[in-house]
Design a protein around this motif. Structure first.
Motif, PDB file in Angstrom:
ATOM      1  N   SER A 117       0.857  -1.185   0.000  1.00 17.89           N
ATOM      2  CA  SER A 117       0.000   0.000   0.000  1.00 17.89           C
ATOM      3  C   SER A 117       0.892   1.233   0.000  1.00 17.89           C
ATOM      4  CB  SER A 117      -0.866   0.043   1.251  1.00 17.89           C
ATOM      5  OG  SER A 117      -1.631  -1.118   1.367  1.00 17.89           O
ATOM      6  N   THR A 118       0.487   2.259  -0.740  1.00 13.86           N
ATOM      7  CA  THR A 118       1.298   3.466  -0.767  1.00 13.86           C
ATOM      8  C   THR A 118       0.930   4.431   0.345  1.00 13.86           C
ATOM      9  OG1 THR A 118      -0.199   4.475  -2.376  1.00 13.86           O
ATOM     10  CG2 THR A 118       1.735   3.314  -3.240  1.00 13.86           C
ATOM     11  N   SER A 119      -0.341   4.646   0.582  1.00 16.39           N
ATOM     12  CA  SER A 119      -0.810   5.597   1.605  1.00 16.39           C
ATOM     13  C   SER A 119      -2.142   5.112   2.154  1.00 16.39           C
ATOM     14  CB  SER A 119      -0.977   6.993   0.992  1.00 16.39           C
ATOM     15  OG  SER A 119       0.241   7.477   0.505  1.00 16.39           O
ATOM     16  N   PRO A 120      -2.134   4.048   2.968  1.00 18.96           N
ATOM     17  CA  PRO A 120      -3.397   3.430   3.393  1.00 18.96           C
ATOM     18  C   PRO A 120      -4.287   4.301   4.257  1.00 18.96           C
ATOM     19  CG  PRO A 120      -1.544   2.462   4.571  1.00 18.96           C
ATOM     20  CD  PRO A 120      -0.962   3.370   3.527  1.00 18.96           C
ATOM     21  N   GLY A 121      -3.793   5.440   4.717  1.00 18.43           N
ATOM     22  CA  GLY A 121      -4.635   6.343   5.498  1.00 18.43           C
ATOM     23  C   GLY A 121      -5.672   7.063   4.664  1.00 18.43           C
ATOM     24  N   PHE A 122      -5.443   7.170   3.334  1.00 14.12           N
ATOM     25  CA  PHE A 122      -6.413   7.864   2.492  1.00 14.12           C
ATOM     26  C   PHE A 122      -6.543   7.309   1.077  1.00 14.12           C
ATOM     27  CE2 PHE A 122      -2.453  10.108   1.711  1.00 14.12           C
ATOM     28  CZ  PHE A 122      -2.458  10.280   0.339  1.00 14.12           C
ATOM     29  N   ALA A 123      -5.718   6.338   0.692  1.00 15.44           N
ATOM     30  CA  ALA A 123      -5.771   5.822  -0.681  1.00 15.44           C
ATOM     31  C   ALA A 123      -5.750   4.298  -0.686  1.00 15.44           C
ATOM     32  CB  ALA A 123      -4.589   6.358  -1.492  1.00 15.44           C
ATOM     33  N   ASP A 124      -6.385   3.710  -1.712  1.00 17.50           N
ATOM     34  CA  ASP A 124      -6.397   2.249  -1.827  1.00 17.50           C
ATOM     35  C   ASP A 124      -5.372   1.721  -2.836  1.00 17.50           C
ATOM     36  OD1 ASP A 124      -7.595   2.897  -4.268  1.00 17.50           O
ATOM     37  OD2 ASP A 124      -9.341   1.613  -3.975  1.00 17.50           O
ATOM     38  N   GLU A 125      -4.459   2.594  -3.299  1.00 20.13           N
ATOM     39  CA  GLU A 125      -3.471   2.175  -4.297  1.00 20.13           C
ATOM     40  C   GLU A 125      -2.564   1.071  -3.753  1.00 20.13           C
ATOM     41  OE1 GLU A 125      -0.019   4.019  -7.198  1.00 20.13           O
ATOM     42  OE2 GLU A 125      -0.330   4.953  -5.249  1.00 20.13           O
ATOM     43  N   ILE A 126      -2.383   0.030  -4.561  1.00 21.39           N
ATOM     44  CA  ILE A 126      -1.446  -1.053  -4.292  1.00 21.39           C
ATOM     45  C   ILE A 126      -0.430  -1.048  -5.426  1.00 21.39           C
ATOM     46  CG2 ILE A 126      -1.139  -3.557  -4.054  1.00 21.39           C
ATOM     47  CD1 ILE A 126      -2.785  -2.406  -1.775  1.00 21.39           C
ATOM     48  N   ILE A 127       0.859  -1.091  -5.080  1.00 21.78           N
ATOM     49  CA  ILE A 127       1.909  -1.220  -6.087  1.00 21.78           C
ATOM     50  C   ILE A 127       2.491  -2.620  -5.992  1.00 21.78           C
ATOM     51  CG2 ILE A 127       4.191  -0.453  -6.853  1.00 21.78           C
ATOM     52  CD1 ILE A 127       3.502   2.342  -6.022  1.00 21.78           C
ATOM     53  N   HIS A 128       2.624  -3.253  -7.153  1.00 13.79           N
ATOM     54  CA  HIS A 128       3.204  -4.590  -7.263  1.00 13.79           C
ATOM     55  C   HIS A 128       4.633  -4.428  -7.760  1.00 13.79           C
ATOM     56  CE1 HIS A 128      -0.930  -6.067  -6.911  1.00 13.79           C
ATOM     57  NE2 HIS A 128      -1.239  -5.112  -7.767  1.00 13.79           N
ATOM     58  N   LEU A 129       5.606  -4.809  -6.928  1.00 13.29           N
ATOM     59  CA  LEU A 129       7.022  -4.668  -7.284  1.00 13.29           C
ATOM     60  C   LEU A 129       7.540  -5.978  -7.864  1.00 13.29           C
ATOM     61  CD1 LEU A 129       9.687  -3.038  -7.259  1.00 13.29           C
ATOM     62  CD2 LEU A 129      10.044  -3.876  -4.908  1.00 13.29           C
ATOM     63  N   TYR A 130       8.181  -5.879  -9.038  1.00 10.61           N
ATOM     64  CA  TYR A 130       8.737  -7.034  -9.736  1.00 10.61           C
ATOM     65  C   TYR A 130      10.240  -6.885  -9.895  1.00 10.61           C
ATOM     66  CZ  TYR A 130       4.059  -8.572 -10.924  1.00 10.61           C
ATOM     67  OH  TYR A 130       2.765  -9.025 -10.845  1.00 10.61           O
ATOM     68  N   PHE A 131      10.901  -8.012 -10.118  1.00  5.89           N
ATOM     69  CA  PHE A 131      12.341  -8.059 -10.363  1.00  5.89           C
ATOM     70  C   PHE A 131      12.580  -8.646 -11.746  1.00  5.89           C
ATOM     71  CE2 PHE A 131      16.246 -10.704 -10.170  1.00  5.89           C
ATOM     72  CZ  PHE A 131      17.174  -9.678 -10.106  1.00  5.89           C
ATOM     73  N   ALA A 132      13.461  -8.002 -12.515  1.00  6.71           N
ATOM     74  CA  ALA A 132      13.827  -8.490 -13.854  1.00  6.71           C
ATOM     75  C   ALA A 132      15.343  -8.414 -13.989  1.00  6.71           C
ATOM     76  CB  ALA A 132      13.165  -7.634 -14.932  1.00  6.71           C
ATOM     77  N   GLU A 133      15.931  -9.462 -14.565  1.00  7.30           N
ATOM     78  CA  GLU A 133      17.384  -9.497 -14.667  1.00  7.30           C
ATOM     79  C   GLU A 133      17.875  -9.810 -16.076  1.00  7.30           C
ATOM     80  OE1 GLU A 133      20.704 -10.776 -11.462  1.00  7.30           O
ATOM     81  OE2 GLU A 133      19.247 -12.307 -11.966  1.00  7.30           O
ATOM     82  N   GLU A 134      17.237 -10.681 -16.789  1.00  7.56           N
ATOM     83  CA  GLU A 134      17.669 -11.042 -18.145  1.00  7.56           C
ATOM     84  C   GLU A 134      16.954 -10.120 -19.128  1.00  7.56           C
ATOM     85  OE1 GLU A 134      17.376 -15.226 -18.937  1.00  7.56           O
ATOM     86  OE2 GLU A 134      17.887 -15.701 -16.867  1.00  7.56           O
ATOM     87  N   LEU A 135      17.663  -9.087 -19.568  1.00  9.37           N
ATOM     88  CA  LEU A 135      17.045  -8.043 -20.385  1.00  9.37           C
ATOM     89  C   LEU A 135      17.602  -8.035 -21.799  1.00  9.37           C
ATOM     90  CD1 LEU A 135      17.170  -5.104 -17.805  1.00  9.37           C
ATOM     91  CD2 LEU A 135      15.359  -6.790 -18.128  1.00  9.37           C
TER      92      LEU A 135
END
Length: 188
Positions: A117-135
Protein backbone atom coordinates in the motif's frame (compact mmCIF):
# COMPACT_ATOMS: atom_id res chain seq x y z
CA UNK A 1 -8.01 -9.19 3.58
CA UNK A 2 -11.54 -9.07 2.24
CA UNK A 3 -14.15 -6.65 3.59
CA UNK A 4 -15.93 -9.60 5.21
CA UNK A 5 -12.71 -10.62 6.99
CA UNK A 6 -12.10 -6.98 7.95
CA UNK A 7 -15.59 -6.72 9.42
CA UNK A 8 -14.53 -9.22 12.10
CA UNK A 9 -11.75 -6.91 13.32
CA UNK A 10 -12.58 -4.99 16.52
CA UNK A 11 -11.67 -1.65 14.86
CA UNK A 12 -13.78 -2.24 11.72
CA UNK A 13 -15.51 0.84 10.33
CA UNK A 14 -18.80 0.04 8.57
CA UNK A 15 -19.61 2.33 5.64
CA UNK A 16 -23.01 4.04 6.01
CA UNK A 17 -22.84 6.25 2.92
CA UNK A 18 -20.50 7.13 0.07
CA UNK A 19 -20.46 10.52 -1.65
CA UNK A 20 -18.51 10.71 -4.96
CA UNK A 21 -16.53 13.97 -5.17
CA UNK A 22 -14.27 13.67 -8.24
CA UNK A 23 -13.77 11.22 -11.10
CA UNK A 24 -10.51 11.70 -13.05
CA UNK A 25 -8.46 9.77 -15.61
CA UNK A 26 -6.33 8.09 -12.95
CA UNK A 27 -7.99 8.58 -9.57
CA UNK A 28 -11.36 9.23 -8.02
CA UNK A 29 -12.16 10.82 -4.67
CA UNK A 30 -15.04 9.91 -2.40
CA UNK A 31 -16.13 10.76 1.12
CA UNK A 32 -17.45 7.86 3.15
CA UNK A 33 -19.48 8.20 6.32
CA UNK A 34 -18.55 5.35 8.66
CA UNK A 35 -19.64 3.94 11.97
CA UNK A 36 -16.72 3.77 14.40
CA UNK A 37 -16.15 0.88 16.83
CA UNK A 38 -17.59 3.03 19.66
CA UNK A 39 -20.84 3.64 17.74
CA UNK A 40 -20.04 7.24 16.75
CA UNK A 41 -19.82 8.31 13.09
CA UNK A 42 -16.98 9.93 11.17
CA UNK A 43 -16.05 10.76 7.59
CA UNK A 44 -13.18 9.30 5.58
CA UNK A 45 -11.80 10.96 2.43
CA UNK A 46 -10.71 8.14 0.13
CA UNK A 47 -8.69 8.23 -3.08
CA UNK A 48 -9.45 5.28 -5.37
CA UNK A 49 -6.63 4.19 -7.68
CA UNK A 50 -6.49 1.25 -10.14
CA UNK A 51 -3.13 0.06 -8.78
CA UNK A 52 0.33 0.21 -10.24
CA UNK A 53 3.50 -1.74 -10.92
CA UNK A 54 7.20 -1.04 -10.46
CA UNK A 55 10.22 -2.94 -11.75
CA UNK A 56 13.62 -3.46 -10.17
CA UNK A 57 15.47 -4.20 -13.42
CA UNK A 58 19.18 -5.07 -13.38
CA UNK A 59 21.31 -4.73 -16.50
CA UNK A 60 24.94 -5.84 -16.18
CA UNK A 61 24.75 -5.42 -12.41
CA UNK A 62 23.24 -1.93 -12.58
CA UNK A 63 19.67 -0.84 -11.84
CA UNK A 64 17.65 0.83 -14.58
CA UNK A 65 16.07 4.06 -13.41
CA UNK A 66 14.21 6.87 -15.07
CA UNK A 67 14.28 10.54 -14.24
CA UNK A 68 11.17 12.61 -14.76
CA UNK A 69 9.56 15.74 -13.40
CA UNK A 70 6.93 15.13 -10.71
CA UNK A 71 4.51 18.04 -10.59
CA UNK A 72 3.10 17.30 -7.10
CA UNK A 73 6.64 17.57 -5.67
CA UNK A 74 7.71 20.35 -8.08
CA UNK A 75 11.00 18.58 -8.80
CA UNK A 76 12.61 15.89 -10.91
CA UNK A 77 12.78 12.43 -9.37
CA UNK A 78 14.85 9.34 -10.11
CA UNK A 79 12.65 6.26 -9.90
CA UNK A 80 12.44 2.65 -10.98
CA UNK A 81 10.28 2.12 -14.10
CA UNK A 82 6.65 2.11 -13.04
CA UNK A 83 3.12 2.86 -14.10
CA UNK A 84 -0.54 2.31 -13.42
CA UNK A 85 -2.51 -0.77 -14.30
CA UNK A 86 -4.80 -0.46 -17.29
CA UNK A 87 -8.38 -1.70 -16.83
CA UNK A 88 -8.39 -5.49 -16.60
CA UNK A 89 -4.60 -5.71 -17.00
CA UNK A 90 -2.67 -8.29 -14.98
CA UNK A 91 0.12 -6.75 -12.87
CA UNK A 92 2.81 -8.95 -14.49
CA UNK A 93 1.76 -7.82 -17.99
CA UNK A 94 1.77 -4.19 -16.85
CA UNK A 95 5.26 -4.58 -15.38
CA UNK A 96 6.62 -5.97 -18.65
CA UNK A 97 4.87 -3.20 -20.61
CA UNK A 98 6.08 -0.37 -18.37
CA UNK A 99 9.66 -1.68 -18.33
CA UNK A 100 9.85 -1.58 -22.13
CA UNK A 101 7.93 1.70 -22.52
CA UNK A 102 10.12 3.59 -20.08
CA UNK A 103 13.55 1.97 -20.55
CA UNK A 104 13.50 0.35 -23.99
CA UNK A 105 14.33 -3.06 -22.47
CA UNK A 106 12.33 -6.28 -22.47
CA UNK A 107 12.55 -8.90 -19.76
CA UNK A 108 12.50 -12.61 -20.57
CA UNK A 109 10.82 -13.16 -17.22
CA UNK A 110 10.00 -11.27 -14.08
CA UNK A 111 9.52 -12.30 -10.48
CA UNK A 112 6.98 -10.77 -8.13
CA UNK A 113 8.75 -9.46 -5.02
CA UNK A 114 6.01 -7.78 -3.04
CA UNK A 115 2.77 -5.81 -3.22
CA UNK A 116 2.33 -2.86 -0.88
CA UNK A 117 0.00 0.00 0.00
CA UNK A 118 1.30 3.47 -0.77
CA UNK A 119 -0.81 5.60 1.60
CA UNK A 120 -3.40 3.43 3.39
CA UNK A 121 -4.64 6.34 5.50
CA UNK A 122 -6.41 7.86 2.49
CA UNK A 123 -5.77 5.82 -0.68
CA UNK A 124 -6.40 2.25 -1.83
CA UNK A 125 -3.47 2.18 -4.30
CA UNK A 126 -1.45 -1.05 -4.29
CA UNK A 127 1.91 -1.22 -6.09
CA UNK A 128 3.20 -4.59 -7.26
CA UNK A 129 7.02 -4.67 -7.28
CA UNK A 130 8.74 -7.03 -9.74
CA UNK A 131 12.34 -8.06 -10.36
CA UNK A 132 13.83 -8.49 -13.85
CA UNK A 133 17.38 -9.50 -14.67
CA UNK A 134 17.67 -11.04 -18.14
CA UNK A 135 17.05 -8.04 -20.39
CA UNK A 136 17.10 -7.56 -24.14
CA UNK A 137 16.94 -4.31 -26.08
CA UNK A 138 13.33 -3.49 -26.98
CA UNK A 139 11.65 -0.27 -28.02
CA UNK A 140 11.47 2.87 -25.88
CA UNK A 141 7.83 4.07 -26.03
CA UNK A 142 6.98 6.59 -23.31
CA UNK A 143 3.41 7.84 -23.08
CA UNK A 144 2.75 10.98 -25.14
CA UNK A 145 2.69 13.15 -22.00
CA UNK A 146 5.70 11.45 -20.41
CA UNK A 147 9.16 13.01 -20.69
CA UNK A 148 11.97 11.03 -19.12
CA UNK A 149 15.53 9.83 -19.38
CA UNK A 150 16.80 6.36 -18.53
CA UNK A 151 20.13 5.41 -17.01
CA UNK A 152 21.72 2.39 -15.35
CA UNK A 153 23.19 3.09 -11.91
CA UNK A 154 25.28 1.10 -9.45
CA UNK A 155 24.09 0.24 -5.97
CA UNK A 156 26.52 2.80 -4.60
CA UNK A 157 25.01 5.47 -6.89
CA UNK A 158 21.50 4.44 -5.84
CA UNK A 159 22.41 4.85 -2.17
CA UNK A 160 23.97 8.23 -2.96
CA UNK A 161 20.76 9.27 -4.78
CA UNK A 162 18.79 8.28 -1.67
CA UNK A 163 21.08 10.38 0.55
CA UNK A 164 20.81 13.33 -1.87
CA UNK A 165 17.00 13.08 -2.09
CA UNK A 166 17.02 12.29 -5.82
CA UNK A 167 15.39 9.00 -4.86
CA UNK A 168 12.69 9.57 -2.25
CA UNK A 169 9.57 7.72 -3.41
CA UNK A 170 8.48 4.57 -1.57
CA UNK A 171 8.56 2.17 -4.53
CA UNK A 172 12.14 3.08 -5.47
CA UNK A 173 13.34 3.10 -1.86
CA UNK A 174 11.86 -0.39 -1.45
CA UNK A 175 13.50 -1.52 -4.71
CA UNK A 176 16.91 -0.19 -3.62
CA UNK A 177 16.63 -1.99 -0.29
CA UNK A 178 15.56 -5.22 -2.01
CA UNK A 179 18.55 -4.89 -4.36
CA UNK A 180 20.85 -4.28 -1.40
CA UNK A 181 19.63 -7.46 0.31
CA UNK A 182 19.92 -9.37 -2.98
CA UNK A 183 23.50 -8.16 -3.49
CA UNK A 184 24.46 -9.33 0.00
CA UNK A 185 22.59 -12.65 0.16
CA UNK A 186 21.59 -13.64 -3.36
CA UNK A 187 18.00 -13.79 -2.06
CA UNK A 188 15.07 -11.41 -1.79
Amino acid sequence: MTEQEGSKHPFYEATIATKPIFEGRVISLQVDTVTLPNGETATREIVRHPGAVAVLALLDGKMLVVEQYRKPLEKAQTEVPAGKLDAGEAPEAAALRELEEETGFQAKSIVHLHSFSTSPGFADEIIHLYFAEELDRGELRPDEDEFLTCEAITLEQALEYVRDGRICDAKTLLAVQAWRIYSLTGLF
